[in-house]
Design an enzyme around this catalytic site. Sequence first.
Site, PDB file in Angstrom:
ATOM      1  CD  GLU A  55      34.330  -8.234  29.093  1.00  0.00           C
ATOM      2  OE1 GLU A  55      33.181  -7.773  29.130  1.00  0.00           O
ATOM      3  OE2 GLU A  55      35.112  -8.021  28.152  1.00  0.00           O
ATOM      4  CG  ASN A  67      39.528 -13.022  28.339  1.00  0.00           C
ATOM      5  OD1 ASN A  67      40.735 -12.823  28.398  1.00  0.00           O
ATOM      6  ND2 ASN A  67      38.745 -12.433  27.447  1.00  0.00           N
ATOM      7  CG  HIS A 115      40.804  -3.759  25.812  1.00  0.00           C
ATOM      8  ND1 HIS A 115      41.051  -3.880  24.464  1.00  0.00           N
ATOM      9  CD2 HIS A 115      40.007  -4.798  26.134  1.00  0.00           C
ATOM     10  CE1 HIS A 115      40.430  -4.945  24.001  1.00  0.00           C
ATOM     11  NE2 HIS A 115      39.786  -5.520  25.001  1.00  0.00           N
ATOM     12  CD  GLU A 148      39.330  -9.224  24.626  1.00  0.00           C
ATOM     13  OE1 GLU A 148      38.887  -8.059  24.627  1.00  0.00           O
ATOM     14  OE2 GLU A 148      38.657 -10.202  24.986  1.00  0.00           O
ATOM     15  CG  ASP A 173      43.068  -2.317  22.184  1.00  0.00           C
ATOM     16  OD1 ASP A 173      43.085  -2.279  23.429  1.00  0.00           O
ATOM     17  OD2 ASP A 173      42.002  -2.350  21.537  1.00  0.00           O
TER      18      ASP A 173
HETATM   19  O1  9MR Z   1      35.844  -6.223  19.131  1.00  0.00           O
HETATM   20  C1  9MR Z   1      34.545  -6.703  19.419  1.00  0.00           C
HETATM   21  C2  9MR Z   1      33.505  -5.850  18.707  1.00  0.00           C
HETATM   22  O2  9MR Z   1      33.621  -6.022  17.298  1.00  0.00           O
HETATM   23  C3  9MR Z   1      32.106  -6.248  19.158  1.00  0.00           C
HETATM   24  O3  9MR Z   1      31.162  -5.350  18.625  1.00  0.00           O
HETATM   25  C4  9MR Z   1      32.016  -6.231  20.678  1.00  0.00           C
HETATM   26  C5  9MR Z   1      30.678  -6.751  21.157  1.00  0.00           C
HETATM   27  O4  9MR Z   1      30.533  -8.098  20.943  1.00  0.00           O
HETATM   28  O5  9MR Z   1      33.023  -7.051  21.225  1.00  0.00           O
HETATM   29  C6  9MR Z   1      34.323  -6.632  20.904  1.00  0.00           C
HETATM   30  O6  9MR Z   1      35.252  -7.465  21.555  1.00  0.00           O
HETATM   31  C7  9MR Z   1      35.190  -7.480  22.974  1.00  0.00           C
HETATM   32  C8  9MR Z   1      35.582  -8.849  23.431  1.00  0.00           C
HETATM   33  O7  9MR Z   1      34.720  -9.797  22.861  1.00  0.00           O
HETATM   34  C9  9MR Z   1      35.560  -8.955  24.949  1.00  0.00           C
HETATM   35  N1  9MR Z   1      36.348  -7.941  25.564  1.00  0.00           N
HETATM   36  C10 9MR Z   1      36.084  -6.591  25.125  1.00  0.00           C
HETATM   37  C11 9MR Z   1      36.172  -6.492  23.603  1.00  0.00           C
HETATM   38  C12 9MR Z   1      35.914  -5.069  23.180  1.00  0.00           C
HETATM   39  O8  9MR Z   1      34.595  -4.694  23.460  1.00  0.00           O
END
Ligand code: 9MR
Length: 540
Positions: free
Chosen positions: A144, A193, A234, A262, A264
């Site tokens: 990101e 990513n 997402h 990721e 969804d």
């Molecule tokens: O699904 C993840 C959630 O449990 C955590 O609280 C959050 C913060 O670390 O991260 C979520 O996963 C993220 C991923 O690591 C990077 N892309 C966005 C995802 C959703 O926030």
Amino acid sequence: MPSGSGDSEEAVAPPLRITPLKTVYESYFLIGNVAPRQYLSEDETYILTAHHNAATAENAMKPQPLQPNKGDFRFEQADAIVDAVLAAGMKMHGHTLAWHQQSPAWMNEEGVSREEAIENLTTHARTVAEHFRGRVISWDVLNEAINDNSANPADWRASLRQSRWYQTIGPDYVEIVFRAAREADPGAMLYYNDYNLDNRNKALSVYNMVKELNEKYPNAGGRPLIDGIGMQGHYNLQTNLSNVEASIERFSSLGVEVSVTELDVQAGTDYELTEAQGISQGIVYARLFNVFKKHAETIARVTMWGLNDDSSWRSERSPAMFDAEFQPKPAFFGALNPDVFIAQNLKSGAKSAAKQAEAHYGTPKLDGNDAIWNSATEIPVNQHLTAWQGATGTARVLWDDKNLYVLVTVHNAVMNKTNANPAEQDSVEVFIDENNGKTNAFEKDDGQYRVNFDNEASFNPASAKSGFKSAAIVSGAAYTVAMRIPLRTIKPANGTLVGFDVQINGASPQGMRQSVAMWNDLTGGSATDTSGYGMLKLVK
Ligand code: 9MR
């Protein structure tokens, strides 16, 4: 009791036998999902191992848990997850070596010099990549790093997020972390990513970054520096799948592999998914998998982000393939057999129609406290465009013969306005399409009105400022903005429909925008295109 004895009082239904998703896609790409934590329930273990042949630790391999204090590496949780995944005969993907979230402040906080920051970044990347060497097939090396809506994607450096890594090191932190990862684990495929890569400008920035770095390092350990681009995926019911496909094709033209990392599809509200929404969601999954199949030569892995709706990071929007009881949803069957699912269900899906809310007649005082607001319908502003769930809120709208009045209350704001770009400050934006024309470019009846928590306003176009007035009140982690927005091109009347949306920009404590929440428009294009706006019905 032996089965089939005939005298059982309770007939137990045999478990539903469904073809594993991983089997259906065996010759196309890996099918992944999250390993949310060390200990999984029986149902979670079943879903993960029956349908998937790859896993990503949802949180355990991020910088914060792996090295909370300098030199204090904690691998127990992550090791347990990786070992269990490998023991199940699955592949493990590493996520993530560098990110602006979930990273300890000591790595790059104010006062840390460029040299120290480089040392912290490379030591972390090297130590972690070496530790998991041989056990992971790939890494999200950097997560990101590109801004949403880059204004000039040709200049990828200018499109980099103003993260602490960027601020302490500069744009070369990108190649620094990739080079460290390659040296530490030459066998792992190294990925960049990001989310919203279906957005053309964001995808172009990433394309230009990867292109330049791979041209600069064509032979980093025998091959170009960056092996792959991870499209997080997402998505929602409004996602334009031809944009998704265009980005896959664009990235593929660089000669790198692509993974969906990721996936969804948010579709419901308040933990409820109607039958029609479930079918629409199934159709989106089906169409996505058709796109992925078509590009299987490029796509190495498709990973879902959540074993079921209940444990998803976006559980309130029911975005996963399995429901809270771990039963397969239409989404699962859409992914499993796209063409059949589409043929059977196309007619019964919910149209992703623009939301509509009523605005009542009345002229409020702009102090934010006027009781007349209580008569206005509450509009939730809580659908995130970003992959970070930050500030959300509610809006209320009133109208009179000359103006719209909008009151937005924002929760969970950090109240930061240090960024020179007003869109990166804690602020609210209102979008108006007076004639509800839903045009793909702004016309003279369209306007964007932004006010931060300190009542500083900005406008698009600049002329929209005329006659505008606002007030802002801060109370703890909440603030309220009241706006008076002149109607410039229409004569409002009972029953008039106005295109309308509200956006909440959430800043991080370091002053970067980390979240964007919307009422209706999830296209990401509200500042130039009114076609995704919701609608207000003016009632008297
Ligand atoms: O699904 C993840 C959630 O449990 C955590 O609280 C959050 C913060 O670390 O991260 C979520 O996963 C993220 C991923 O690591 C990077 N892309 C966005 C995802 C959703 O926030």
